[in-house]
Design a protein around this motif. Structure first.
Motif, PDB file in Angstrom:
ATOM      1  N   GLY D   6       0.841  -1.186   0.000  1.00  0.00           N
ATOM      2  CA  GLY D   6       0.000   0.000   0.000  1.00  0.00           C
ATOM      3  C   GLY D   6       0.879   1.239   0.000  1.00  0.00           C
ATOM      4  O   GLY D   6       2.056   1.178   0.343  1.00  0.00           O
ATOM      5  N   ILE D   7       0.309   2.340  -0.397  1.00  0.00           N
ATOM      6  CA  ILE D   7       1.058   3.602  -0.416  1.00  0.00           C
ATOM      7  C   ILE D   7       0.287   4.629   0.400  1.00  0.00           C
ATOM      8  O   ILE D   7      -0.858   4.953   0.071  1.00  0.00           O
ATOM      9  CB  ILE D   7       1.242   4.110  -1.861  1.00  0.00           C
ATOM     10  CG1 ILE D   7       2.008   3.064  -2.683  1.00  0.00           C
ATOM     11  CG2 ILE D   7       1.986   5.440  -1.866  1.00  0.00           C
ATOM     12  CD1 ILE D   7       2.043   3.358  -4.173  1.00  0.00           C
ATOM     13  N   LEU D   8       0.916   5.094   1.474  1.00  0.00           N
ATOM     14  CA  LEU D   8       0.298   6.145   2.297  1.00  0.00           C
ATOM     15  C   LEU D   8       0.755   7.498   1.757  1.00  0.00           C
ATOM     16  O   LEU D   8       1.953   7.758   1.661  1.00  0.00           O
ATOM     17  CB  LEU D   8       0.732   5.988   3.756  1.00  0.00           C
ATOM     18  CG  LEU D   8       0.566   4.607   4.402  1.00  0.00           C
ATOM     19  CD1 LEU D   8       0.983   4.654   5.883  1.00  0.00           C
ATOM     20  CD2 LEU D   8      -0.874   4.109   4.279  1.00  0.00           C
ATOM     21  N   GLY D   9      -0.188   8.343   1.416  1.00  0.00           N
ATOM     22  CA  GLY D   9       0.191   9.633   0.831  1.00  0.00           C
ATOM     23  C   GLY D   9       0.506   9.468  -0.638  1.00  0.00           C
ATOM     24  O   GLY D   9       1.542   9.923  -1.120  1.00  0.00           O
ATOM     25  N   LEU D  22       6.663   1.271  -8.706  1.00  0.00           N
ATOM     26  CA  LEU D  22       6.096  -0.003  -8.243  1.00  0.00           C
ATOM     27  C   LEU D  22       5.291  -0.701  -9.330  1.00  0.00           C
ATOM     28  O   LEU D  22       5.172  -1.933  -9.328  1.00  0.00           O
ATOM     29  CB  LEU D  22       5.202   0.227  -7.006  1.00  0.00           C
ATOM     30  CG  LEU D  22       5.968   0.526  -5.706  1.00  0.00           C
ATOM     31  CD1 LEU D  22       5.000   0.998  -4.621  1.00  0.00           C
ATOM     32  CD2 LEU D  22       6.744  -0.713  -5.232  1.00  0.00           C
ATOM     33  N   ASP D  23       4.726   0.044 -10.239  1.00  0.00           N
ATOM     34  CA  ASP D  23       3.887  -0.572 -11.265  1.00  0.00           C
ATOM     35  C   ASP D  23       4.607  -1.703 -12.009  1.00  0.00           C
ATOM     36  O   ASP D  23       4.068  -2.799 -12.124  1.00  0.00           O
ATOM     37  CB  ASP D  23       3.380   0.504 -12.236  1.00  0.00           C
ATOM     38  CG  ASP D  23       2.514  -0.096 -13.335  1.00  0.00           C
ATOM     39  OD1 ASP D  23       1.487  -0.717 -12.998  1.00  0.00           O
ATOM     40  OD2 ASP D  23       2.869   0.056 -14.513  1.00  0.00           O
ATOM     41  N   ILE D  30       0.678  -3.144  -6.205  1.00  0.00           N
ATOM     42  CA  ILE D  30      -0.022  -2.066  -5.488  1.00  0.00           C
ATOM     43  C   ILE D  30      -1.464  -2.481  -5.222  1.00  0.00           C
ATOM     44  O   ILE D  30      -2.253  -2.659  -6.149  1.00  0.00           O
ATOM     45  CB  ILE D  30      -0.005  -0.751  -6.289  1.00  0.00           C
ATOM     46  CG1 ILE D  30       1.439  -0.331  -6.577  1.00  0.00           C
ATOM     47  CG2 ILE D  30      -0.740   0.348  -5.525  1.00  0.00           C
ATOM     48  CD1 ILE D  30       1.571   0.880  -7.495  1.00  0.00           C
ATOM     49  N   ALA D  31      -1.803  -2.590  -3.936  1.00  0.00           N
ATOM     50  CA  ALA D  31      -3.146  -3.055  -3.570  1.00  0.00           C
ATOM     51  C   ALA D  31      -3.981  -1.974  -2.914  1.00  0.00           C
ATOM     52  O   ALA D  31      -5.211  -2.093  -2.827  1.00  0.00           O
ATOM     53  CB  ALA D  31      -3.024  -4.258  -2.641  1.00  0.00           C
ATOM     54  N   ALA D  32      -3.330  -0.928  -2.431  1.00  0.00           N
ATOM     55  CA  ALA D  32      -4.093   0.132  -1.768  1.00  0.00           C
ATOM     56  C   ALA D  32      -3.336   1.445  -1.839  1.00  0.00           C
ATOM     57  O   ALA D  32      -2.108   1.467  -1.760  1.00  0.00           O
ATOM     58  CB  ALA D  32      -4.342  -0.236  -0.300  1.00  0.00           C
ATOM     59  N   VAL D  33      -4.070   2.523  -2.025  1.00  0.00           N
ATOM     60  CA  VAL D  33      -3.477   3.863  -1.997  1.00  0.00           C
ATOM     61  C   VAL D  33      -4.297   4.734  -1.060  1.00  0.00           C
ATOM     62  O   VAL D  33      -5.524   4.680  -1.063  1.00  0.00           O
ATOM     63  CB  VAL D  33      -3.444   4.501  -3.403  1.00  0.00           C
ATOM     64  CG1 VAL D  33      -2.419   3.797  -4.295  1.00  0.00           C
ATOM     65  CG2 VAL D  33      -4.811   4.492  -4.067  1.00  0.00           C
ATOM     66  N   THR D  34      -3.614   5.524  -0.245  1.00  0.00           N
ATOM     67  CA  THR D  34      -4.346   6.403   0.665  1.00  0.00           C
ATOM     68  C   THR D  34      -3.940   7.854   0.414  1.00  0.00           C
ATOM     69  O   THR D  34      -2.882   8.139  -0.134  1.00  0.00           O
ATOM     70  CB  THR D  34      -4.059   6.091   2.152  1.00  0.00           C
ATOM     71  OG1 THR D  34      -2.828   6.720   2.550  1.00  0.00           O
ATOM     72  CG2 THR D  34      -3.968   4.591   2.411  1.00  0.00           C
ATOM     73  N   PRO D  55       2.436   8.020 -18.417  1.00  0.00           N
ATOM     74  CA  PRO D  55       1.028   7.997 -18.016  1.00  0.00           C
ATOM     75  C   PRO D  55       0.793   7.297 -16.661  1.00  0.00           C
ATOM     76  O   PRO D  55       1.625   6.512 -16.221  1.00  0.00           O
ATOM     77  CB  PRO D  55       0.355   7.189 -19.146  1.00  0.00           C
ATOM     78  CG  PRO D  55       1.342   7.104 -20.259  1.00  0.00           C
ATOM     79  CD  PRO D  55       2.704   7.270 -19.661  1.00  0.00           C
ATOM     80  N   ILE D  56      -0.321   7.588 -16.027  1.00  0.00           N
ATOM     81  CA  ILE D  56      -0.720   6.868 -14.806  1.00  0.00           C
ATOM     82  C   ILE D  56      -0.898   5.392 -15.171  1.00  0.00           C
ATOM     83  O   ILE D  56      -1.607   5.089 -16.127  1.00  0.00           O
ATOM     84  CB  ILE D  56      -2.092   7.348 -14.269  1.00  0.00           C
ATOM     85  CG1 ILE D  56      -2.113   8.865 -14.101  1.00  0.00           C
ATOM     86  CG2 ILE D  56      -2.413   6.666 -12.948  1.00  0.00           C
ATOM     87  CD1 ILE D  56      -3.383   9.364 -13.412  1.00  0.00           C
ATOM     88  N   PRO D  57      -0.251   4.488 -14.417  1.00  0.00           N
ATOM     89  CA  PRO D  57      -0.490   3.070 -14.703  1.00  0.00           C
ATOM     90  C   PRO D  57      -1.986   2.754 -14.602  1.00  0.00           C
ATOM     91  O   PRO D  57      -2.667   3.196 -13.664  1.00  0.00           O
ATOM     92  CB  PRO D  57       0.293   2.352 -13.595  1.00  0.00           C
ATOM     93  CG  PRO D  57       1.342   3.329 -13.172  1.00  0.00           C
ATOM     94  CD  PRO D  57       0.721   4.685 -13.344  1.00  0.00           C
ATOM     95  N   GLN D  58      -2.463   1.999 -15.567  1.00  0.00           N
ATOM     96  CA  GLN D  58      -3.888   1.726 -15.651  1.00  0.00           C
ATOM     97  C   GLN D  58      -4.424   1.073 -14.373  1.00  0.00           C
ATOM     98  O   GLN D  58      -5.501   1.412 -13.887  1.00  0.00           O
ATOM     99  CB  GLN D  58      -4.143   0.801 -16.861  1.00  0.00           C
ATOM    100  CG  GLN D  58      -5.586   0.737 -17.309  1.00  0.00           C
ATOM    101  CD  GLN D  58      -6.166   2.119 -17.552  1.00  0.00           C
ATOM    102  OE1 GLN D  58      -5.547   2.959 -18.170  1.00  0.00           O
ATOM    103  NE2 GLN D  58      -7.356   2.379 -17.006  1.00  0.00           N
ATOM    104  N   SER D  59      -3.640   0.147 -13.814  1.00  0.00           N
ATOM    105  CA  SER D  59      -4.106  -0.598 -12.637  1.00  0.00           C
ATOM    106  C   SER D  59      -4.304   0.321 -11.436  1.00  0.00           C
ATOM    107  O   SER D  59      -5.116   0.057 -10.554  1.00  0.00           O
ATOM    108  CB  SER D  59      -3.086  -1.681 -12.291  1.00  0.00           C
ATOM    109  OG  SER D  59      -1.839  -1.068 -12.009  1.00  0.00           O
ATOM    110  N   VAL D  60      -3.562   1.392 -11.396  1.00  0.00           N
ATOM    111  CA  VAL D  60      -3.669   2.301 -10.257  1.00  0.00           C
ATOM    112  C   VAL D  60      -4.719   3.382 -10.516  1.00  0.00           C
ATOM    113  O   VAL D  60      -5.400   3.842  -9.598  1.00  0.00           O
ATOM    114  CB  VAL D  60      -2.302   2.949  -9.947  1.00  0.00           C
ATOM    115  CG1 VAL D  60      -2.421   3.982  -8.839  1.00  0.00           C
ATOM    116  CG2 VAL D  60      -1.295   1.875  -9.568  1.00  0.00           C
ATOM    117  N   ALA D  61      -4.866   3.761 -11.745  1.00  0.00           N
ATOM    118  CA  ALA D  61      -5.757   4.875 -12.086  1.00  0.00           C
ATOM    119  C   ALA D  61      -7.164   4.659 -11.534  1.00  0.00           C
ATOM    120  O   ALA D  61      -7.825   5.600 -11.097  1.00  0.00           O
ATOM    121  CB  ALA D  61      -5.813   5.046 -13.607  1.00  0.00           C
TER     122      ALA D  61
END
Lengths: 346, 346, 346, 346
Positions: D6-9, D22-23, D30-34, D55-61
């Motif tokens: 996960g990524i905090l911030g 990380l992508d 990446i399973a969680a973003v805060t 570009p923003i990785p699709q999985s995270v977008a």
């Protein structure tokens, strides 16, 4: 099977980009590099002040730099990319063509000559057949084909999309051009930090004439230039790479911003050419895009980015951006090389 | 005899320029400075993060900062310069006008209201008489007058010269705007270094509407806006001060570049106003001028510089430049203050 | 009564600053300007690409540019300011001195020669008497005196203050130098935008040697160099004017930051010289000052600014700043000219 | 088998770099973003103002942004990367550790706490065992480990090489830091264009204390800090990415520049960790390297570049460079995550 290529003027800013792009290219293999007389005999690593943020490809670093003269270039080189200063290009390129070399040249000389193909493969590939006219007229075994100026190439694909769909009547265009467009030493830091320069010698005329030739019709014998009215205003700004342009396009038919954006976004790329991006013109909906630093590198710097499409007095107004030393120079020449290969001219 | 003036929003980027210009001004004396609530009670030196390369004037450094509210501003202040954020200006400026204060305001609110004078003293001083209409309609003892946006003010004097002499039909304009136009914190360094942004929120509309009002005719009751077609494209570039603009102006009558340049160069300044430069529009013959860093400070930053005058499709094309926080903001408000004084409105 | 002066190398970046400073100077009158052969015969306006944001002084604009040779400089010129490239300076300056001209030179040649005065009037005016030694040894009627390099001059006044009061043992200094220090074309925009260069050829050695000579003792016959240890690291950054330096100074005696700041702030200026600022070293308490853009222009660019004074391993650490083409070059030469006049050497 | 992270911030400048790195990472998913409360519930694409030129990785977008609180983070996340502002980190990180999460944090809080591992995997991986001390003392199931500040991490590997081989006595260091080190909005354009700022709040102390802890010895119970003298001077310059530093290192044993360069070049990388470059410290022979723009991206921005190694008063002087948001922040946290995985702490 790869094609052996040479680079004329390999140590300059565009020459370095050519090397960066050609090194991993699946169809071309760098077999010779030339530069001015005082570099001849040195290795490329010694001769070039390498200024790109990826390392010099190992295979090129140790190549011996040759003089820019047909005598010194091996015969098994089938294609020459030229990024010579225009004065040198004017003097030297014909010698190579006479000796049978085919040149894909980025140098500005000869671009508007009637028998010289000026091509963007996605826009006017059929102009390539001017080669036959050229050979007939000049008696060359080789040939010279040209890609347009970096500021021209940025706006022509979206204009082509509009011209095809709605007819182009008039173009006013203002450019915000990066310093790399002037070559490594073209703009001093004292000229441009905290400043902008509303003039680039010869650039306005290049944009106005080249775009009309590119959007002209080739009838088998000659290119009849497109006759829209064009007026350019060219500015240098403190940006490293990427030319941004504001365009006002008056059209013959009525056009809404949505229709214009759709025409651009669906304008075809050249699927069969390695360096042509999947989508030629990417249209942003965010009003503050494209921006040079954020958008110049998309699709290896070969995409055209468009944004801010909106109504204007008699047509549409939009912004466009391309990487000036990739799509606008080195990449443009390579793409023309790919077209030459595809069309059987090598 | 000097006139006591106050500054609303004195700690911001334009507020600091107002102080820099007013300190040595022979007609005005800074008697009060206001800012947001959390600055109230501090000395100006404490409240302002002074960012100009000349020191804070001693007389202002020790002034107590007041809240931006009529209650806290002394009655002997005869003129208020306002550089408030537009939202604040919209809420607060009418309160001051109601209490009898006369405001020369740089804030963008109300600029296109029918009964609010929007003036450039050299261009449309007669619009100032809208004050009477305003007072009638709103029942104020005071008044609010406005100067235009910094990007508008740069192009309007040369356009006025063309309109007077040849009639204006259509304007396409592209701007290269300095970061100071967005205020001290308006553009982050990560946004703009090695970059350009082809969008400034609301700016295009301001240029298109304000210019038509400024070049409109005041018939004693209302301003009939000029009806030329206008289309602006606004860009932010990495320059500190000075907005550079590329303009295409279609005219009703035929015009040569020489005639256009002559009309601009001879356009009169406001001789009787202290801050109006001796020559309002300086026309450069060098094609690479005006440039922001070299030309923004001429005549204390109050001159309009023009260059690159040339033929275009249906008129002339030219570049113009003005210092955006001097001629385009603080200096514009002060000049309007001088006009108010000259015309007996204080 | 003013003194007629000439400027050798008048078209370069420092030459332009000399003209800007000398034009309003009460003691000097510009009577001759020289440049390279291909400029000779032109007016100054034609020959110089003027790059300063104030106009070319009218009196100089129409002067005929002469060749940089004693034959072409009028005899009634009593003082020559030299801003020649060092190679040219080395070849030409002795010819002028031999012909009886007194030169106040900014060129780097000869600076560490034993019989050449290297002076900052506020720091070591007594070194000027080396002129007699020089004339004896070289048999000249004229003389050559030098000011130090721009990066040296920035740190030497604060170091002099520390050396006088606490004894200097070791100096580590890191510089952040503006592009104008390399002359108008010295740094290309592609080299420096979004970048920094941790090397300036010869600069580190200049700082290390010149500072020891400047802080040395003149015993009537020779200057015994100060023997503190000095190590410089010189960097070019994307700033137009103003060299910022981080200094670590080890001292013989214990010193608190307060004592160091006090020693610097009270270090005397040269009251009797026109261009010496009222306070030579201005010490900021704000930790984020001095900054090039905000502080380089104080006292007409002739002040030295210091900030961030704090304890360090064996002494104090501080930042200092000076305008590199004013205090660091053109202004330094003029100040030496004023000293020459004051001391009766003209 | 990949590890859920996960990524905090996740929306800030370092958070975006974490996502970019990380992508494509083979070990982490990446399973969680805060982010802060007002972003919670939005998709990442909506919440983040993406400012990277890929570009923003699709999985995270399309991930939903969660609140930065253990309640909202799924239990199957085995590792959290934290790039929170230090105040938030101080408040929130212990809550996560208490709930059993292991955090690899880039936030500056807790870095010098005695029981918090501060590690650079190539330099002091053994400090990681402080985790056991931390868990004992704080009664946590999880753990917090930290990477150092971006300016510290740039100089510590070369200093470690010198300390190992020659013993470190004293370090003076001057930094030329990029604006991205202050976060996306940390430095306004008006502050830094044509300028430099000789102060970064708290940065000097971080460099001085963190480097002593990093080069200290862990005896199984505590880290005994290295006791060399350290004095830093930190400057912000107009560069986007890449911190350049000038270092003077006094050593216990005599050292030649060649020996120093050799010690650095042969300092081992962490072969078994994915993100550690093949050669940790690349030593340039060209005196004008490393330069931020040309050298910051080597080895995916994870290499340390050194140049200008030369003799100085009591040791060696050199320049070093690292990419501040890659090797200096996001990449540093990920490398620590890889170490945690390798050492069996996840």
């Amino acid at each position: 099977m790869t094609t052996n290529v040479g680079i004329l003027g390999a140590t300059g800013a565009v020459g370095q980009r050519l090397i960066q792009l050609l090194d991993p290219h699946p169809q071309f293999e760098i077999a010779a590099v030339t530069a001015s007389e005082d570099s001849a005999g040195k290795t490329y690593r010694e001769a070039a002040k390498w200024r790109i943020d990826t390392p010099i490809p190992q295979s090129v670093a140790d190549l011996e730099v040759r003089q820019t003269d047909p005598t010194y270039v091996p015969n098994d080189v089938d294609l020459l990319f030229s990024s010579l200063p225009s004065g040198v290009g004017e003097a030297v390129e014909p010698k190579f063509a006479e000796e049978g070399y085919v040149l894909s040249s980025n140098s500005s000389n000869f671009r508007t000559d009637p028998d010289v193909p000026l091509t963007i493969p996605e826009v006017n590939p059929e102009h390539l057949d001017l080669i036959e006219v050229q050979r007939d007229e000049r008696g060359w075994d080789g040939a010279i084909i040209k890609n347009p100026n970096c500021s021209t190439i940025t706006m022509v694909p979206p204009l082509a999309a509009l011209d095809d769909a709605f007819g182009l009547e008039r173009v006013d265009v203002s450019t915000l051009q990066a310093v790399s467009g002037a070559g490594y030493s073209g703009v001093t830091s004292m000229e441009i930090i905290d400043n902008a320069i509303p003039h680039i010698g010869g650039e306005e005329e290049k944009m106005e004439t080249e775009s009309k030739k590119l959007l002209g019709e080739f009838d088998g014998a000659q290119v009849r230039w497109n006759n829209f009215a064009a007026a350019a205003s060219c500015n240098r700004i403190p940006t490293l790479d990427g030319h941004l342009e504001n365009v006002w396009a008056d059209t013959s038919a009525d056009v809404t911003p949505e229709e214009a954006a759709e025409a651009m976004a669906s304008y075809p790329s050249a699927d069969d050419l390695y360096s042509s991006p999947e989508q030629l013109i990417r249209v942003f909906e965010e009003p503050d895009r494209p921006q040079p630093r954020l958008d110049r590198n998309r699709d290896n710097g070969m995409a055209i980015a468009v944004g801010g499409v909106q109504e204007t007095t008699n047509g549409v107004q939009f912004n466009c951006l391309a990487h000036n030393t990739l799509r606008g120079a080195a990449g443009a020449s390579i793409l023309n090389g790919e077209l030459l290969l595809e069309e059987g001219h090598l």
